[in-house]
Design a protein around this motif. Structure first.
Motif, PDB file in Angstrom:
ATOM      1  N   GLN A 105       6.702   6.263   4.976  1.00  0.00           N
ATOM      2  CA  GLN A 105       6.040   5.011   4.594  1.00  0.00           C
ATOM      3  C   GLN A 105       6.093   4.004   5.734  1.00  0.00           C
ATOM      4  O   GLN A 105       5.106   3.342   6.050  1.00  0.00           O
ATOM      5  N   GLY A 144       2.800   1.941  -3.221  1.00  0.00           N
ATOM      6  CA  GLY A 144       2.018   2.047  -4.462  1.00  0.00           C
ATOM      7  C   GLY A 144       2.125   0.811  -5.333  1.00  0.00           C
ATOM      8  O   GLY A 144       1.839   0.864  -6.527  1.00  0.00           O
ATOM      9  N   HIS A 201       0.835  -1.214   0.000  1.00  0.00           N
ATOM     10  CA  HIS A 201       0.000   0.000   0.000  1.00  0.00           C
ATOM     11  C   HIS A 201       0.869   1.263   0.000  1.00  0.00           C
ATOM     12  O   HIS A 201       0.634   2.186  -0.772  1.00  0.00           O
ATOM     13  N   VAL A 202       1.862   1.297   0.881  1.00  0.00           N
ATOM     14  CA  VAL A 202       2.619   2.549   1.048  1.00  0.00           C
ATOM     15  C   VAL A 202       3.608   2.791  -0.085  1.00  0.00           C
ATOM     16  O   VAL A 202       4.081   3.910  -0.262  1.00  0.00           O
ATOM     17  N   ASN A 219      -7.011  14.919   1.624  1.00  0.00           N
ATOM     18  CA  ASN A 219      -6.911  13.465   1.443  1.00  0.00           C
ATOM     19  C   ASN A 219      -8.055  12.768   2.154  1.00  0.00           C
ATOM     20  O   ASN A 219      -8.205  12.880   3.376  1.00  0.00           O
ATOM     21  N   LEU A 269      -3.483  17.186   5.694  1.00  0.00           N
ATOM     22  CA  LEU A 269      -4.326  16.073   5.238  1.00  0.00           C
ATOM     23  C   LEU A 269      -5.738  16.512   4.852  1.00  0.00           C
ATOM     24  O   LEU A 269      -6.600  15.677   4.602  1.00  0.00           O
ATOM     25  N   TYR A 329      -4.584  -2.755  -7.853  1.00  0.00           N
ATOM     26  CA  TYR A 329      -6.043  -2.782  -7.973  1.00  0.00           C
ATOM     27  C   TYR A 329      -6.320  -3.073  -9.450  1.00  0.00           C
ATOM     28  O   TYR A 329      -5.402  -3.074 -10.268  1.00  0.00           O
ATOM     29  N   GLY A 377       1.111   3.677  -9.109  1.00  0.00           N
ATOM     30  CA  GLY A 377       0.989   3.958  -7.678  1.00  0.00           C
ATOM     31  C   GLY A 377       0.087   5.148  -7.408  1.00  0.00           C
ATOM     32  O   GLY A 377      -0.577   5.227  -6.379  1.00  0.00           O
ATOM     33  N   VAL A 403       3.078   2.007   7.903  1.00  0.00           N
ATOM     34  CA  VAL A 403       3.014   0.550   8.106  1.00  0.00           C
ATOM     35  C   VAL A 403       2.949   0.247   9.599  1.00  0.00           C
ATOM     36  O   VAL A 403       2.080  -0.489  10.070  1.00  0.00           O
ATOM     37  N   VAL A 415       0.697   9.062   1.666  1.00  0.00           N
ATOM     38  CA  VAL A 415       2.160   9.031   1.745  1.00  0.00           C
ATOM     39  C   VAL A 415       2.726  10.334   1.185  1.00  0.00           C
ATOM     40  O   VAL A 415       3.589  10.973   1.805  1.00  0.00           O
ATOM     41  N   SER A 434      -2.947   1.938   6.890  1.00  0.00           N
ATOM     42  CA  SER A 434      -3.642   1.606   5.640  1.00  0.00           C
ATOM     43  C   SER A 434      -4.575   0.434   5.882  1.00  0.00           C
ATOM     44  O   SER A 434      -4.263  -0.462   6.659  1.00  0.00           O
ATOM     45  N   CYS A 487      -6.202   4.849  -0.989  1.00  0.00           N
ATOM     46  CA  CYS A 487      -5.878   6.258  -0.743  1.00  0.00           C
ATOM     47  C   CYS A 487      -4.441   6.415  -0.268  1.00  0.00           C
ATOM     48  O   CYS A 487      -3.926   7.533  -0.203  1.00  0.00           O
ATOM     49  N   THR A 488      -3.815   5.299   0.120  1.00  0.00           N
ATOM     50  CA  THR A 488      -2.547   5.366   0.850  1.00  0.00           C
ATOM     51  C   THR A 488      -1.413   6.077   0.107  1.00  0.00           C
ATOM     52  O   THR A 488      -0.724   6.902   0.712  1.00  0.00           O
ATOM     53  N   PRO A 489      -1.184   5.786  -1.174  1.00  0.00           N
ATOM     54  CA  PRO A 489      -0.102   6.527  -1.838  1.00  0.00           C
ATOM     55  C   PRO A 489      -0.301   8.045  -1.758  1.00  0.00           C
ATOM     56  O   PRO A 489       0.675   8.796  -1.595  1.00  0.00           O
ATOM     57  N   GLY A 513      -6.014   0.575   1.286  1.00  0.00           N
ATOM     58  CA  GLY A 513      -4.749   0.974   0.668  1.00  0.00           C
ATOM     59  C   GLY A 513      -4.864   1.850  -0.563  1.00  0.00           C
ATOM     60  O   GLY A 513      -3.851   2.329  -1.070  1.00  0.00           O
ATOM     61  N   VAL A 547       4.948   8.452  -5.877  1.00  0.00           N
ATOM     62  CA  VAL A 547       5.177   7.546  -4.749  1.00  0.00           C
ATOM     63  C   VAL A 547       6.249   6.509  -5.065  1.00  0.00           C
ATOM     64  O   VAL A 547       6.946   6.029  -4.166  1.00  0.00           O
ATOM     65  N   GLU A 548       6.403   6.200  -6.334  1.00  0.00           N
ATOM     66  CA  GLU A 548       7.399   5.187  -6.712  1.00  0.00           C
ATOM     67  C   GLU A 548       8.825   5.652  -6.415  1.00  0.00           C
ATOM     68  O   GLU A 548       9.755   4.836  -6.404  1.00  0.00           O
TER      69      GLU A 548
END
Lengths: 779, 488
Positions: B99, A32, A29-30, B143, B140, A36, B37, B103, B118, B108, B113-115, B111, B85-86
């Motif tokens: 990140q 990416g 998730h974190v 988000n 936030l 999905y 992501g 965790v 982040v 999350s 919305c998570t990126p 997940g 995010v990558e």
């Protein structure tokens, strides 16, 4: 740790049941990297679909000119209901009242009437806007009042629950009062919208990736619209970006459209509606109008309740029957009604067909029950909490344990939870402080409320209470897990993996969690009704039991020891005096030709339900909880803040406290949204005008309580032999948020010195709060 | 003339000459680059699932801002550094502390919305070493999470501020100077024009060039922050041609302060306006922090908020109450007008073909005056206004109303003065009785509409009550809900 070896020196494994393990996908998730459906690498030649939607609430379709749509660059195929190869119907309950694409008549604004398939998503969306459809408007009724006034039909036969003689008691009791409560609906607002991708296979085969809580139903519907058997359809889902009930049946249409186009065009097809289209075309939580009459005594003890529950069901039945039933099942909240008469009125309306949403009617029923308590409390001038305690169900033998549906409550722990929370949240002192504050504050007022939750666990449709799992152990000792439940964020995959990890005593990273697929576990139920870990956890446990029995028999034979001397220790097996590392043990079992795969199965015992008679034992057990919320309101504008919430919630013996706390916190905030800022608004033409986050306001980080203390009941164990003696957690916490609405209500009531029940309806937007304040000023 | 745009994507230099004016950054990332992501949750800048960082040079300094990739056009990115995010985790897979904290704190669930979270928390991490809860919640605001109830996310944000090892891998801290020089090389004073089929996008090299282009193309759409125009594309599927992107023009982002007031360039974002206005006029600071989410404030501009003529745009009423003037520019020169005269009717403004908003001058409240602005919404943060009232008052020596200017948003087809109310108050003693008597005058000034944000009845009642709130504040008994001590 090297992933290829098992650590056999461990005292305990990582990830047994009851440990606070992280979500299995948290790392993905974190970064990416959690895929999905829209993230899966696209097949070559993938086409994209878009909906052509009605812009009328109710109309006859006179003509449809789709020539401009077809001419739009990039368009490959445009189709209507006539092009559906099988049955043009996606109704989830077999009632054939929900066309995939409307042919002669549209029954809500946003109803799909045709579909466009194009080379790009943009081309499909743009082309869809070029249709020329001629309508003849028909009278519409989009809300409960309109439906009642127009004598709208019911989408399903109503249900009645009856015990004693409520009508006679109304005349006998010292007090009686009548009232009405409006309870708004709610949009799911899963962050990942509806989506499906279909890939055609050989012969009649098709594979569908669908963001669904119910792969077996998608399989069934795709077979139905394509006129092919279920064995030709495979449905996969690894994870959803949220479901909340909104993907129990509402994915049907998108999967069906993608599959039809994929088979017709022999190319992969993806359907991903835009957020606005998603919100217009799919159903939501039902809004309700509750009319009630109460009989009670001077102490505030309830003698009788007589109430009707009218619900906006939308144009088709979908799940409205079981949803309105569950509203009635929870109309008692946590209270014993000596005489009771409850009836549902599941109204047809010209709106999208309302559907499952976390709590499934239960929240609306329970909210009504808490309003009854408020009414009585304000009528006799007492703290609502006092009235609550007075009316709680009793312990077995008290004569106060029978529900309106004639089930006996045997596991009642609500009083203990409420009293513990009352103490730990310092309720009495804070209530006194709130009242003192209000005495001196002209414009800002405060309120506090402590409300209970009792939620029945099981599908009321008995057949759905079954589940399957498929477990393989490979020669290297690694374990493959599959089951019928779906992962929508609730941590089900993690919990079920913990069951296997625990059963075999191997570290959890040896258990591979695999995507839910109809090809591995058939005839599954929706992951719904909070039942995911109860059902699938037990099914996985059953599969593990079968394999372990074979392994024990094998080892007893091979090493000539008594089966009792074979013990699964962390990452190893003790056989008599020797300890064998798990992978070696498995390898030897393989060479001895032991079947290392098993299909597990579980069905919930004890339950049965006779809807026509309104009698039975629909629930296996109950989950309990309580919340205390304090709020402040501005009586000039109706704006408010949630100052503090304390929660004590019962999940039995938690399978995973970290995940369960997350469910409680998230459920509470989602419930708070339902009761405060989330307002669905239809205009006079029956068009939903709140169909995107710009107009539909779910809670933000800054809306959650300023002080938010959430704890699990640490002494509770499920009285029934559920997996690890845990309890379901998905839905019950949503109703903890009722404390917020009632705290707002108390703040409003202060304007008239708490002499009148403010009858603050939901959602309590700032506007509704201000208007209630104005009503109090006129008292 | 140049026919391509250049920017850095994570580590890579990108040059594109095939950009459609309506192509969004999100589609570019997901469809062209398969950087999946970054998610689409709403395509209107409200949910934050598509949050990325954009680094840009302003006054020679590189800073990174969170933005919504869904409504950010690719054509607006020349000379910037786009970070997704990558880019965050180290090559060896070690998570960035932001990140890792998410965790560790179970931040999350589904997940999806998570990126976006982040990236918003990363944006905060870069700019604020020890964010307190109000700062975290502000970061936030843009988000949405439907699963967690936010508590674990906020806790993760607090935790990450406590752990900040010096040896930490951070992809942006590490490459800052290198990125600055690469971005410098991409800046251009030349106008970029990219033609694709019937459509054209234009990136003028200077304000003079903008004026010339607009003279030639008076029908062109001028796009600054695209927090409004973005939705024309994603929601209404409108063609956007020719589109003129102006958000890189540093000249339009000038803020000039004098003793009497401040001149705000049309391209100044809400975030930058906040920095200058909040210390001078705290009530305006509070308002700005409730416009959109952080990502929208980082993109949206004061000039755009005025130019699009929305009746519920949040900056015009306070600016009108303060007596602001607008500077419009065209190829033939500039003209000034009172801001309140700019709004003629719904969707109609006093802007001639070829003209654009260059700046707005906002006088500071005079010494001894009182000024306040209140925004009423269904949800406190990141919500579009139901009613917004701005009040500017000066009293004479006797304590009578010398002058009062009241302007409302959400009450009429345009941002509008409450003239009848004002004249009812002027010359009267500033007390509760006067304020109560003036309530009736609102009915002469406003006949608001009912819609999904509020009923007419609520709007009218609240507008009247806001005058009372203002009065109470001026006499030292403020009515305030306080989410945090000292912060409303």
């Amino acid at each position: 740790m090297d992933k290829s070896t098992f650590d056999t020196a461990k005292v305990v494994i990582s990830g047994p049941m009851h440990s606070a393990l992280k979500h299995d996908s948290a790392h993905k998730h974190v970064t990416g990297t959690a895929d999905y459906i829209d993230d899966i690498p696209e097949p070559t030649g993938l086409l994209h679909g878009a909906l052509g939607m009605s812009d009328r609430a109710h109309a006859e379709i006179l003509s449809m000119d789709l020539s401009e749509v077809r001419r739009h660059p990039g368009v490959v195929w445009v189709f209507t209901g006539k092009d559906v190869p099988g049955v043009n119907d996606v109704s989830s309950n077999g009632s054939h009242d929900e066309p995939l694409l409307a042919e002669t008549e549209v029954e809500f604004d946003g109803q799909p009437v045709f579909a466009v398939i194009a080379e790009t998503r943009d081309a499909a969306r743009m082309a869809a806007r070029k249709a020329k459809i001629e309508y003849r408007d028909l009278p519409h009724f989009s809300d409960i009042d309109g439906a009642l006034e127009n004598g709208a039909p019911l989408v399903i036969a109503p249900m009645t629950l009856r015990r004693g003689d409520a009508k006679a008691e109304m005349d006998n009791a010292p007090h009686r009062l009548k009232g009405q409560m409006r309870i708004g609906g709610q949009e799911h607002f899963y962050l990942e919208g509806q989506i499906a991708m279909a890939i055609p296979g050989e012969d009649d085969e098709v594979t569908v990736w669908s963001s669904t809580q119910h792969p077996s139903e998608i399989q069934h519907i795709v077979g139905h619209v394509l006129n092919i058997p279920s064995n030709a359809v495979t449905v996969n889902v690894r994870r959803m970006g949220g479901g909340f009930g909104g993907k129990e049946t509402q994915g049907n249409q998108f999967a069906a459209l993608a599959a039809i186009a994929a088979k017709k065009l022999k190319r992969a097809v993806k359907f991903r509606p835009d957020r606005d289209e998603d919100m217009r075309a799919t159903g939501k939580r039902h809004d309700f109008l509750v009319d009630y009459e109460l009989a009670f005594d001077d102490e505030g003890r309830i003698h009788a309740v007589d109430a009707t529950y009218a619900a906006r069901c939308g144009f088709s039945s979908d799940l409205s029957g079981p949803v309105t039933d569950r509203a009635l099942f929870h109309a008692d909240s946590s209270y014993f009604y000596p005489h009771v008469h409850l009836t549902s009125i599941p109204l047809k309306t010209h709106t999208a067909s309302n559907t499952a949403f976390r709590g499934f009617g239960g929240p609306q029923g329970m909210l009504g029950g808490e309003r009854f308590i408020e009414e009585i409390a304000y009528a006799i001038g007492k703290d609502p909490l006092e009235i609550r305690k007075l009316n709680f169900y009793g312990q077995p033998g008290s004569g106060r344990t029978t529900t309106p549906y004639h089930q006996e409550i045997e596991d009642n722990i609500i009083l203990r939870i409420v009293e513990e929370l009352e103490e730990s949240a310092d309720y009495q002192a804070r209530r006194n402080a709130v009242i003192a504050f209000n005495r001196d504050s002209r414009y800002i007022r405060k309120g506090i409320a402590l409300t209970p939750v009792k939620f029945g666990i099981s599908f009321t449709m008995t057949a759905f209470n079954q589940a399957g799992a498929l477990v393989h152990i490979y020669q290297d000792g690694s374990i493959h897990l599959n089951h019928g439940g779906t992962e929508m964020g609730q941590g089900l995959y993690t919990k079920v993996a913990q069951v296997l990890s625990d059963s075999f005593q191997v570290d959890i990273d040896r258990v591979k969690i695999t995507a839910t697929t109809t090809g591995k576990v058939p005839n599954t139920s929706a992951t719904a009704a909070s039942s995911g870990s109860d059902l699938n956890g037990m099914a996985a446990y059953d599969a593990a039991r079968q394999i372990k029995e074979r392994l024990v028999a094998f080892a007893a034979d091979k090493w000539s020891v008594d089966p009792a001397e074979i013990v699964f220790l962390p990452n190893r097996v003790r056989v008599g005096e020797t300890e064998v590392p798990f992978p070696d043990f498995i390898k030897q079992a393989y060479f001895a030709r032991v079947q290392l795969s098993a299909a597990g199965f579980y069905k919930t015992p004890k339950i049965h339900w006779d809807r026509a008679a309104g009698r039975g034992t629909p629930f296996y057990y109950f989950a309990y909880g309580a919340a205390c919320s304090e709020v402040s309101i501005d009586t000039l504008t109706g704006e408010y803040l949630i100052d503090r919430t304390d929660i004590l919630h019962d999940v039995g013996r938690s399978l995973n406290p970290a995940i369960d706390i997350g469910q409680v916190e998230g459920g509470f905030v989602q419930g708070m949204g339902w009761l405060t800022t989330e307002e669905l608004w239809w205009d006079e033409k029956g068009r939903l005008r709140t169909h995107a986050p710009s107009t539909y306001k779910i809670p933000l980080a800054s809306d959650r309580p300023k002080v938010f203390d959430v704890r699990l009941v640490d002494w509770s164990e499920n009285a029934e032999p559920t997996i690890g003696r845990s309890k379901a957690v998905g839905e019950p916490p949503l109703m903890l948020a009722i404390s917020v609405l009632e705290a707002l209500s108390m703040a409003v009531a202060s304007v008239a010195d708490y002499k009148v029940c403010p009858r603050l309806d939901a959602p309590a937007t700032p506007e509704r709060v201000l208007m209630a304040v104005e009503r109090m000023k006129r008292v | 003339m140049k026919d391509s745009i250049r920017f850095i994507l994570n580590g890579e230099d990108i040059t594109l000459s095939d950009v459609h004016p309506a192509e969004t950054l999100l589609d570019f990332l997901r469809l062209r680059r398969r950087l999946t992501g970054t998610k689409e949750g709403c395509a209107e800048g409200d949910c934050g699932a598509c949050t990325v960082l954009v680094g840009r040079l302003l006054d020679g300094k590189l800073f990174y801002e969170t933005v919504n990739a869904c409504i950010r056009f690719l054509g607006s990115l020349n000379g910037t550094h786009v970070v997704t995010v990558e880019h965050l985790a180290a090559r060896n897979g070690t998570l960035h502390p932001v990140q890792q904290a998410l965790v560790d704190y179970h931040g999350s669930q589904c997940g999806f919305c998570t990126p976006g979270f982040v990236m918003s928390l990363y944006g905060l991490w870069l700019s604020d070493e020890k964010p307190a809860r109000p700062a975290i919640e502000k970061a936030l605001q843009g988000n949405l999470c439907r699963c967690t109830g936010y508590e674990p996310i906020v806790k993760a944000a607090e935790a990450v501020s406590r752990v900040r090892p010096s040896t930490l891998f951070d992809p942006l801290e590490k490459t800052r100077s290198e990125i600055v020089s690469r971005l410098w090389a991409m800046q251009t004073r030349e106008t970029i024009t990219i033609v694709s089929g019937q459509d054209r996008l234009i990136v003028p090299g200077s304000v003079e060039a903008l004026a010339r282009v607009l003279a030639d193309e008076p029908e062109a759409t001028v796009v600054a922050g695209s927090t409004d125009v973005g939705l024309w594309v994603t929601k209404q599927m409108r063609a956007l041609t020719p589109a003129i992107f102006i958000n890189h023009l540093n000249e339009l982002q000038a803020i000039k302060t004098t003793d009497g007031g401040v001149t705000i360039g049309a391209g100044v974002t809400y975030t930058k306006a906040f920095e200058i206005l909040a210390p001078k006029v705290p009530t305006l600071g509070k308002l700005i922090n409730r416009i959109g989410g952080e990502q929208v404030r980082n993109m949206g501009t004061i000039g755009g908020n005025i130019a699009n003529g929305s009746p519920i745009g949040d900056s015009p009423p306070p600016l009108i109450a303060l007596g602001a003037t607008l500077k419009l520019r065209s190829a033939t020169g500039t003209r000034m007008l009172r801001l309140e005269d700019y709004f003629i009717d719904y969707g109609k403004q006093d802007r001639k073909p070829g003209e654009f908003v260059e700046s707005v001058f906002m006088p500071y409240p005079a010494a001894g005056s009182q000024f306040a602005v209140y925004k009423i919404t269904k949800r406190r943060d990141e919500d579009i206004t139901a009613v917004l009232g701005a009040f500017y008052l000066t009293l004479d020596e006797a304590g009578d109303v010398n002058d009062i200017r009241i302007a409302f948003g959400g009450m009429a087809a345009t941002p509008k003065r409450a003239r009848t109310v004002e004249s009812d108050l002027i010359g009267k003693p500033w007390n509760e009785e006067t304020v109560d008597r003036a309530r009736e005058a609102f009915d002469a000034d406003f006949q608001p509409l009912t819609d999904w944000r509020a009923t007419a009845e609520y709007r009218q009642l609240t507008a009247k009550n806001l005058l009372r709130r203002f009065y109470l504040e001026t006499v030292g008994t403020p009515v305030e809900l306080k989410r945090f001590e000292g912060v409303s």
